[in-house]
Write an enzyme that holds these catalytic residues in place. Sequence first.
Site, PDB file in Angstrom:
ATOM      1  N   HIS A   1      -7.351  19.571  24.070  1.00 33.23           N
ATOM      2  CA  HIS A   1      -6.764  18.682  22.791  1.00 33.23           C
ATOM      3  C   HIS A   1      -7.042  17.128  23.208  1.00 33.23           C
ATOM      4  O   HIS A   1      -6.114  16.315  23.454  1.00 33.23           O
ATOM      5  CB  HIS A   1      -5.411  18.908  22.472  1.00 33.23           C
ATOM      6  CG  HIS A   1      -4.892  18.580  20.952  1.00 33.23           C
ATOM      7  ND1 HIS A   1      -4.692  19.160  19.969  1.00 33.23           N
ATOM      8  CD2 HIS A   1      -5.193  17.454  20.484  1.00 33.23           C
ATOM      9  CE1 HIS A   1      -4.392  18.785  18.871  1.00 33.23           C
ATOM     10  NE2 HIS A   1      -4.875  17.654  19.027  1.00 33.23           N
TER      11      HIS A   1
ATOM     12  N   GLU B   1     -10.798  20.058  17.421  1.00 26.02           N
ATOM     13  CA  GLU B   1     -11.340  19.166  16.367  1.00 26.02           C
ATOM     14  C   GLU B   1     -12.752  18.779  17.365  1.00 26.02           C
ATOM     15  O   GLU B   1     -12.474  17.504  17.680  1.00 26.02           O
ATOM     16  CB  GLU B   1     -10.473  18.251  15.932  1.00 26.02           C
ATOM     17  CG  GLU B   1      -9.359  19.003  15.154  1.00 26.02           C
ATOM     18  CD  GLU B   1      -8.511  17.770  14.373  1.00 26.02           C
ATOM     19  OE1 GLU B   1      -8.847  16.716  14.849  1.00 26.02           O
ATOM     20  OE2 GLU B   1      -7.850  17.934  13.563  1.00 26.02           O
TER      21      GLU B   1
ATOM     22  N   ASN C   1      -7.954  23.046  10.857  1.00 28.72           N
ATOM     23  CA  ASN C   1      -7.038  22.070  10.723  1.00 28.72           C
ATOM     24  C   ASN C   1      -7.444  21.147   9.365  1.00 28.72           C
ATOM     25  O   ASN C   1      -8.435  20.798   9.156  1.00 28.72           O
ATOM     26  CB  ASN C   1      -7.229  20.810  11.614  1.00 28.72           C
ATOM     27  CG  ASN C   1      -6.855  21.321  12.984  1.00 28.72           C
ATOM     28  OD1 ASN C   1      -6.137  22.505  13.226  1.00 28.72           O
ATOM     29  ND2 ASN C   1      -6.666  20.718  14.190  1.00 28.72           N
TER      30      ASN C   1
ATOM     31  N   GLU D   1      -3.631  23.342  11.845  1.00 32.55           N
ATOM     32  CA  GLU D   1      -2.981  22.093  11.729  1.00 32.55           C
ATOM     33  C   GLU D   1      -2.826  22.032  10.117  1.00 32.55           C
ATOM     34  O   GLU D   1      -3.757  22.305   9.499  1.00 32.55           O
ATOM     35  CB  GLU D   1      -3.462  21.247  12.443  1.00 32.55           C
ATOM     36  CG  GLU D   1      -2.926  20.892  14.067  1.00 32.55           C
ATOM     37  CD  GLU D   1      -3.708  19.752  14.484  1.00 32.55           C
ATOM     38  OE1 GLU D   1      -3.975  18.626  13.910  1.00 32.55           O
ATOM     39  OE2 GLU D   1      -3.803  19.979  15.673  1.00 32.55           O
TER      40      GLU D   1
END
Length: 503
Positions: free
Chosen positions: A155, A200, A339, A408
Amino acid sequence: MWSLIIITLSLATIEQFGSEALVVGTNCTLAPKGNPKFPKDFSFGVSTSAYQIEGAWNADGKGLSIWDEYTHNHSERITDGSNGDDAAKSYYNFDLDLKALKDLKVNHYRFSIAWTRIFPSGETVSRNQKGIDYYNKVIDKLLANGIEPMVTMYHWDLPVEIQKFGGFANSLIIQQFLQYAEELFKLFGDRVKTWITFNEPNMICKPGYGIASSPPLVKAPGVGDYMCFTNLLKAHGATYRLYRSKYFEKQRGKVGITLDTGFVFSKLNKTDDLARAMQYKLGMLAHPIYSKSGDFPSIMLSEIKKNSQVEGRKQPRLSSLGGYWTDIIRGSADFLGINYYTSRYIERPAKAIGENPSMERDYGFEDIFDPNWQRAKSNWLYCVPEGLERLLKYIRDEFNNVEVKITENGWSDGGELNDDNSVRYYKSHVQAVLNAINDGCNVSSYSAWSLIDNFEWNKGYTEKFGLYSVNMKSPKRERTPKKSAIYYKKIIKSRSVPNEDEV
Ligand code: GBH
């Protein structure tokens, strides 16, 4: 025959994007459709990430990550000049997080492992037992309380020592990440059954290696970002193959990746534009992994090749992954992590936007918001629940109804305990997920972002996404539930979408 194919194709496009010119998101609500209850095995949870909550940036042998270095050297780039040195101190106070998780009665907890906490130099020879002990403790305590750990391997906190070799701009990252991932399987794979390789990629590659708004601050728009995506996809694919060939038989877990995307709408209802925009937003990373044919979307490869030629380049800025890697990456996931925060309308701008070259220029559309949409504290975040429902249906149709985990979804404000707008946001977005499930979408879990208020990257502590507020003035960092925590607890308990006036 050809006309039949064309008719079916355009019908599919209309089904995905809606045939009417939509007005969406104006009051942050969404009408329920179908069964009011979530399926029995649907999993509710919350998400966090290491750098945003742990603190203890140099404790017990931890190495430096690019976020440690960046916040220390560039406090002027962080809205309140802060950093994640201490954050919510979860490294010392995991029990406070556990208490909140138990209070909410979540089914799972998504957290990330700080690479530098267990391998300070990034290389697996630099093993740090104290860091390993910490994550063993977290995992064991979760399991002892009936909470399933969902672990993000990466992350954003790359070891500085790995960045010295170029990080994601160097194909060396494939081996470097693979070795790290293999150690995680060995150390924790007996107990962790859900792995997310990367959180991401968009936010790793565009700000990090394109526009240089986040570390490692490499400014190479339209070039470095595409290199980063290519290397990252290869690292992901190789990790998946390793797990399946060497660990799956014993450990029986699932490996996936988390992509961030909004959905797009068009005031003029130009369905071809919408389909093209989604290829750039989601397809770039999802198509290589989840489509039947694999590789980057052909529309991107051909358009970027053409743009590159016009710029006088001998090589396209984005190239096909090639036969070998296309095969490794295609099908390299057991689920798709999503997300979702917000959506946009798209428009064709009168004249080209963005630097030349850049991903923005290649994309070509302007993403705009509706001034009637409700906005969060974050200036990019608007409440558009329809976008989530549409996105899930789009994934259902585009990627053979792959299992989706919402990893998310959340709303920011200034940290008020009476966070009514957050409650509204959660209500409408959980409804969007339920509507999509009722429409045949294969969604298996939902994670709210975030368990607690935390370090919001370049925004420091000025935008708060937590269900629980954290007392930043107290050394212990006590957590206090907000209204949204009480509401989310009701969602989990009832496995439905309660009215907001019930809290
Ligand atoms: C996530 O990123 C992160 O995973 C998490 O760490 C973070 O705390 C959380 O969200 C809240 O920000 O103006 O339309 O171009 C969210 C990533 C940030 C992606 C804003 C889109 C710009 C949208 N998003 N970004 S837009």
